[in-house]
Design a protein around this motif. Structure first.
Motif, mmCIF file in Angstrom:
data_model
loop_
_atom_site.group_PDB
_atom_site.id
_atom_site.type_symbol
_atom_site.label_atom_id
_atom_site.label_comp_id
_atom_site.label_asym_id
_atom_site.label_seq_id
_atom_site.Cartn_x
_atom_site.Cartn_y
_atom_site.Cartn_z
ATOM 1 N N GLU A 157 0.823 -1.208 0.000
ATOM 2 C CA GLU A 157 0.000 0.000 0.000
ATOM 3 C C GLU A 157 0.857 1.257 0.000
ATOM 4 O O GLU A 157 0.511 2.259 -0.624
ATOM 5 C CB GLU A 157 -0.918 0.010 1.235
ATOM 6 C CG GLU A 157 -1.907 -1.138 1.307
ATOM 7 C CD GLU A 157 -2.841 -1.179 0.104
ATOM 8 O OE1 GLU A 157 -3.419 -0.134 -0.239
ATOM 9 O OE2 GLU A 157 -2.976 -2.254 -0.495
ATOM 10 N N GLN A 212 -5.893 3.364 -7.282
ATOM 11 C CA GLN A 212 -5.020 2.634 -6.360
ATOM 12 C C GLN A 212 -5.260 1.134 -6.448
ATOM 13 O O GLN A 212 -4.309 0.349 -6.413
ATOM 14 C CB GLN A 212 -5.248 3.126 -4.930
ATOM 15 C CG GLN A 212 -4.702 4.517 -4.688
ATOM 16 C CD GLN A 212 -4.457 4.765 -3.213
ATOM 17 O OE1 GLN A 212 -5.330 4.601 -2.385
ATOM 18 N NE2 GLN A 212 -3.251 5.166 -2.876
ATOM 19 N N ARG A 216 -2.367 -1.383 -7.520
ATOM 20 C CA ARG A 216 -2.009 -2.442 -6.574
ATOM 21 C C ARG A 216 -1.962 -3.791 -7.280
ATOM 22 O O ARG A 216 -0.995 -4.555 -7.141
ATOM 23 C CB ARG A 216 -3.011 -2.508 -5.428
ATOM 24 C CG ARG A 216 -2.714 -3.613 -4.413
ATOM 25 C CD ARG A 216 -3.895 -3.864 -3.481
ATOM 26 N NE ARG A 216 -4.264 -2.678 -2.760
ATOM 27 C CZ ARG A 216 -5.462 -2.086 -2.860
ATOM 28 N NH1 ARG A 216 -6.388 -2.574 -3.671
ATOM 29 N NH2 ARG A 216 -5.729 -1.008 -2.162
#
Length: 348
Positions: A157, A212, A216
């Motif tokens: 993250e 995101q 990821r």
């Protein structure tokens, strides 16, 4: 700051205080004159504490200059003789600023920070930082996977926002140029795919959380390669049928690694397992077809194939952008043509 600072010295016994001061700026590695500069690291800056008249010192810095030619790399040259000839030699060998060797270590660190701010454009700093943070996240992920440890997604993250910021502020071209310098095949590929995914997500105007999520999945999509035998993973050239069969297990392996960790969302698990599926059913590991191939997988597969075509290896010439796009366009029926067109516009 992201990236690594290198202190190259021929007197390591007296470099501890200087290295400590530089570590207040960023990670610092101390090396000798045998440094080849052939590995693809992401350097924030270099401090040279060398006797420049020695052939081995001059040779080391010439290799540095060749390796990073064209990049705005700050190089602080510490001069043991404050003469016009020493200054000229240091500049010839790539020093962007010169200081007497006796100045306090803190002064050298401050000079390096000023050089970084003055010589490295904001966008380029964002790219160096983004690649460094993403590389750290990827290294941690692969190390845990190889060791059979539980995967901790919090490390991943931390690398996501820097990737998106790097591509948005520094541009995809800078990201690709920086990543292409990385020698490790798996690292280079995953970082390429992550940058391409960031560009694609920005082009498609995904919401921030979706950007995101997509990046990821891109960053971790090949985590299963951590369990592939190195002679196969690093083979310079085409794999034989048996080796190909082993390599093709990486998608399912990656899925199992992340699922066992218990911290991975369904979106990422889907992409990791299915990024080699094709909409005509010819992919692997599950032979999915049509609507069974999700939209995120369709998007990521395009990024993945493009990255594989344009990677830089010692044993092969990378494909030009136009040629790589032609290959993608020739895969109509396997890839969704409209998404390939959109990807091409994202790269333009």
């Amino acid at each position: 700051m992201g990236g690594t600072i290198v202190l190259v010295t021929d007197r390591p016994d007296r470099s501890a205080a200087l290295a400590a001061a530089l570590r207040e700026v960023g990670p610092c590695e101390v090396v000798g004159t045998e440094e080849s500069w052939t590995s693809g690291g992401f350097l924030l800056g270099v401090v040279s504490d060398l006797t420049l008249t020695r052939p081995e010192a001059a040779g080391c810095l010439r290799r540095l200059e060749r390796r990073y030619r064209g990049q705005a790399l700050p190089v602080i040259g510490l001069l043991r003789r404050a003469s016009t000839e020493s200054l000229r030699l240091a500049k010839t060998l790539g020093a962007t600023v010169c200081l007497p060797a006796y100045v306090p270590p803190e002064t050298v660190a401050t000079a390096l920070v000023n050089q970084i701010e003055n010589t490295v454009p904001v966008g380029e700093r964002a790219v160096v930082h983004g690649v460094a943070r993403a590389g750290e996240a990827l290294a941690s992920l692969l190390d845990e996977a190889r060791a059979g440890s539980q995967i901790r997604m919090e490390t991943v993250e931390a690398g996501l926002a820097p990737i998106l910021t790097a591509v948005q502020e520094g541009g995809l071209a800078r990201w690709l140029d920086t990543v292409w310098s990385h020698d490790d095949a798996t690292y280079q590929h995953c970082l390429l795919v992550a940058g391409l995914a960031a560009q694609f997500a920005l082009h498609l105007r995904f919401r921030w959380d979706d950007q995101q999520r997509f990046v990821r999945a891109a960053l971790v999509h090949d985590v299963g390669k951590a369990r592939i035998p190195l002679p196969i993973l690093n083979k310079p050239g085409r794999l034989d049928p048996d080796e190909t069969a082993v390599m093709r297990t990486h998608a399912a392996l990656g899925y199992e690694i992340l699922r066992a960790g218990g911290e991975c969302d369904a979106f990422t698990l889907d992409v990791v397992r299915h990024h080699h599926e094709m909409i005509d059913g010819s992919g692997y590991p599950d032979g999915l077809s049509g609507d069974a191939v999700s939209d995120p997988v369709r998007l990521l597969t395009i990024c993945d194939i493009y990255a594989a075509l344009t990677e830089r290896r010692a044993y092969k010439t990378p494909m030009r952008m136009a040629d790589a796009m032609a290959v993608l366009q020739g895969m109509d029926g396997k890839l969704e043509a409209g998404l390939v067109q959109s990807f091409g516009r994202a790269l333009a």
